[in-house]
Motif scaffolding. Structure first.
Motif, short mmCIF file in Angstrom:
data_model
loop_
_atom_site.label_atom_id
_atom_site.label_comp_id
_atom_site.label_asym_id
_atom_site.label_seq_id
_atom_site.Cartn_x
_atom_site.Cartn_y
_atom_site.Cartn_z
N VAL A 257 0.85 -1.19 0.00
CA VAL A 257 0.00 0.00 0.00
C VAL A 257 0.89 1.24 0.00
CG1 VAL A 257 -1.74 1.28 1.28
CG2 VAL A 257 -1.86 -1.21 1.18
N ALA A 258 0.56 2.18 -0.87
CA ALA A 258 1.36 3.39 -1.05
C ALA A 258 0.45 4.62 -0.99
CB ALA A 258 2.11 3.32 -2.38
N PRO A 259 1.04 5.82 -0.97
CA PRO A 259 0.21 7.03 -0.88
C PRO A 259 -0.82 7.15 -1.99
CG PRO A 259 2.48 7.58 -0.39
CD PRO A 259 2.48 6.15 -0.83
N HIS A 260 -0.50 6.65 -3.20
CA HIS A 260 -1.42 6.85 -4.33
C HIS A 260 -2.59 5.86 -4.34
CE1 HIS A 260 1.50 3.83 -5.84
NE2 HIS A 260 0.48 3.37 -6.54
N HIS A 261 -2.75 5.08 -3.28
CA HIS A 261 -3.86 4.14 -3.22
C HIS A 261 -5.06 4.67 -2.43
CE1 HIS A 261 -0.58 1.01 -4.04
NE2 HIS A 261 -1.27 1.19 -5.15
N SER A 262 -5.00 5.91 -1.98
CA SER A 262 -6.12 6.52 -1.25
C SER A 262 -6.22 7.99 -1.63
CB SER A 262 -5.93 6.41 0.27
OG SER A 262 -5.82 5.07 0.69
N TRP A 263 -7.46 8.47 -1.73
CA TRP A 263 -7.70 9.90 -1.93
C TRP A 263 -7.68 10.60 -0.58
CZ3 TRP A 263 -7.59 12.06 -6.59
CH2 TRP A 263 -7.88 11.28 -7.71
N ASN A 264 -7.20 11.85 -0.59
CA ASN A 264 -7.14 12.66 0.61
C ASN A 264 -7.92 13.95 0.40
OD1 ASN A 264 -4.68 11.28 2.28
ND2 ASN A 264 -4.32 11.17 0.08
N ALA A 265 -8.39 14.55 1.48
CA ALA A 265 -9.15 15.80 1.40
C ALA A 265 -8.75 16.72 2.55
CB ALA A 265 -10.65 15.53 1.41
N PRO A 266 -7.53 17.25 2.52
CA PRO A 266 -7.07 18.10 3.63
C PRO A 266 -7.70 19.49 3.58
CG PRO A 266 -5.40 17.99 1.91
CD PRO A 266 -6.50 17.08 1.47
N GLN A 267 -8.83 19.64 4.24
CA GLN A 267 -9.57 20.90 4.23
C GLN A 267 -9.39 21.64 5.55
OE1 GLN A 267 -11.15 22.00 1.48
NE2 GLN A 267 -10.54 20.14 0.38
N GLY A 298 3.63 13.38 0.55
CA GLY A 298 3.90 13.98 -0.74
C GLY A 298 3.53 13.02 -1.87
N GLY A 299 2.89 13.55 -2.88
CA GLY A 299 2.48 12.73 -4.01
C GLY A 299 1.17 12.01 -3.84
N ALA A 300 0.55 12.12 -2.67
CA ALA A 300 -0.74 11.47 -2.46
C ALA A 300 -1.82 12.23 -3.22
CB ALA A 300 -1.08 11.44 -0.98
N PRO A 301 -2.74 11.53 -3.88
CA PRO A 301 -3.81 12.22 -4.62
C PRO A 301 -4.76 12.94 -3.70
CG PRO A 301 -4.18 9.84 -4.61
CD PRO A 301 -2.83 10.06 -4.00
N VAL A 302 -5.20 14.12 -4.13
CA VAL A 302 -6.07 14.97 -3.31
C VAL A 302 -7.36 15.22 -4.06
CG1 VAL A 302 -6.31 17.26 -2.26
CG2 VAL A 302 -4.11 16.06 -2.15
N LEU A 303 -8.47 15.08 -3.36
CA LEU A 303 -9.79 15.34 -3.95
C LEU A 303 -9.97 16.83 -4.23
CD1 LEU A 303 -11.84 13.01 -1.61
CD2 LEU A 303 -11.48 12.64 -4.05
N PRO A 304 -10.76 17.17 -5.24
CA PRO A 304 -10.92 18.60 -5.56
C PRO A 304 -11.70 19.39 -4.52
CG PRO A 304 -12.33 17.23 -6.97
CD PRO A 304 -11.43 16.30 -6.22
N TRP A 305 -12.58 18.71 -3.74
CA TRP A 305 -13.36 19.39 -2.72
C TRP A 305 -13.40 18.55 -1.45
CZ3 TRP A 305 -15.69 19.03 -7.76
CH2 TRP A 305 -15.57 20.20 -8.50
N SER A 306 -14.07 19.05 -0.44
CA SER A 306 -14.14 18.37 0.85
C SER A 306 -14.94 17.07 0.73
CB SER A 306 -14.79 19.27 1.90
OG SER A 306 -16.16 19.47 1.59
N MET A 307 -14.81 16.20 1.74
CA MET A 307 -15.51 14.93 1.74
C MET A 307 -17.03 15.10 1.65
SD MET A 307 -13.65 12.14 1.74
CE MET A 307 -14.70 10.95 2.56
#
Length: 348
Positions: A257-267, A298-307
């Motif tokens: 499991v790596a950072p690119h296997h989950s979406w993040n939403a740091p709001q 770093g490099g983890a995918p981020v969602l365009p908006w909040s959850m």
């Protein structure tokens, strides 16, 4: 990160909901406003949690307060649902606001508790899930989802292009079965009762208690409240893993499991409201890390908006795919190759 920010985000709606369940009036409406419009507005004004690995001693007590508050809310709300003197508007508002609280705060908080090391905290988190008739999630999440996330072996990882409405029944039924199978395999190596006995009997007891407290009307609204909690819990899995998959290694195993296997939403606000559950990559890579010490690698995918906003979009498959399919493809394209060649390799 000072834990007071998490407390200031999560405790006011709990207090408002308890007041609404006890006295009616506009309290529940204010809680719903806090969990929707105010949260969306504050996301634009506040900064996300700082990147830190320090864990506050107050983090676990806050989780305990939220869990006990959740259990109290279920009892008081069920009683209010069965109160014939309450207006239809008050009942619907309390139902929607309580459902939002269960999905946005109680679920991520219980999720945090079942990952904590002290047995008392894990049992408290399991109790919260059982009170929502979702006890099997404890086993399915820890034993199946974390082991097989991003693979076809995980019922709670969306399939390529799968709509949320197709994912919903498959994930619920699949996780129940997969969690039960995992616990049965553990039965051969341990003594004691299979926890599914506790999940099912606890759900039966909770349902009977709701009927006793609120009558048929209270029971009907309690079941609707549980359904809202299930819906939002599975929406979280769908959103946080859509379009992201692990690849097979040459030896047949799945890649780590790596950072690119989950979406993040740091709001700026909803990260605190959801006890930092949107920092999801770090959680899957280090599931025992407390919520206040999670970071977005770093490099983890981020969602365009909040959850919460993404959850609304996920219920409309056409709009969801238009927004997310290309983003998911780019996230997978940027993943590191499985067997990168050395820089001096003549074949590169």
């Amino acid at each position: 990160m000072p834990i007071w920010r998490y407390a200031m985000a999560t405790l006011p709606p709990l207090a408002l909901l308890l007041a609404g369940a006890l006295w009616g009036g506009w309290w529940a409406a204010l809680a719903l406003l806090w969990l929707t419009l105010i949260a969306a507005g504050l996301d634009q004004l506040l900064t996300p949690p700082r990147q830190t690995t320090r864990h506050s001693d107050a983090a676990d007590p806050l989780s305990v307060v939220l869990a006990v508050g959740h259990l109290s809310l279920l009892v008081l709300a069920t009683r209010a649902f069965g109160d014939p003197t309450r207006s239809t508007g008050e009942t619907i508002t309390l139902l929607l606001a309580s459902g939002s609280f269960l999905g946005q705060i109680s679920h991520p908080n219980a999720h945090e508790l079942i990952h904590r090391a002290p047995r008392a905290l894990r049992r408290l988190g399991a109790t919260v899930y059982v009170s929502m008739l979702f006890g099997h999630h404890v086993s399915a999440h820890r034993l199946v989802h974390h082991a097989h996330v991003g693979t076809p072996e995980d019922p709670n990882t969306p399939r390529p292009g799968e709509s949320f409405w197709a994912f919903l029944p498959r994930a619920w039924i699949g996780s129940f079965r997969a969690g039960l199978a995992a616990e049965r395999r553990r039965d051969a190596r341990r003594r004691g009762v299979n926890p599914y006995v506790w999940y099912v009997s606890g759900s039966v007891f909770t349902t009977a208690l709701a009927l006793w407290i609120g009558g048929l009307a209270g029971l009907a609204d309690f079941l609707a409240l549980a359904a809202l909690a299930h819906l939002q819990s599975l929406l979280s899995d769908y959103i946080q893993h859509y379009g992201l998959s692990r690849r097979r290694l040459p030896d047949g195993r799945w890649e780590p499991v790596a950072p690119h296997h989950s979406w993040n939403a740091p709001q700026g606000f909803t990260s605190y409201l959801m006890v930092n559950a949107p920092a999801h990559s770090d959680h899957h890579m280090h599931p025992d890390t407390p919520y206040d010490a999670l970071t977005v690698p770093g490099g983890a995918p981020v969602l365009p908006w909040s959850m919460p906003i993404m959850a609304m979009l996920a219920t409309t498959p056409r709009h969801w795919r238009r927004i997310m399919d290309k983003r998911a493809a780019r996230a997978m394209e940027h993943a590191a190759p499985l067997n990168p060649r050395p820089a001096n390799d003549p074949q590169t």
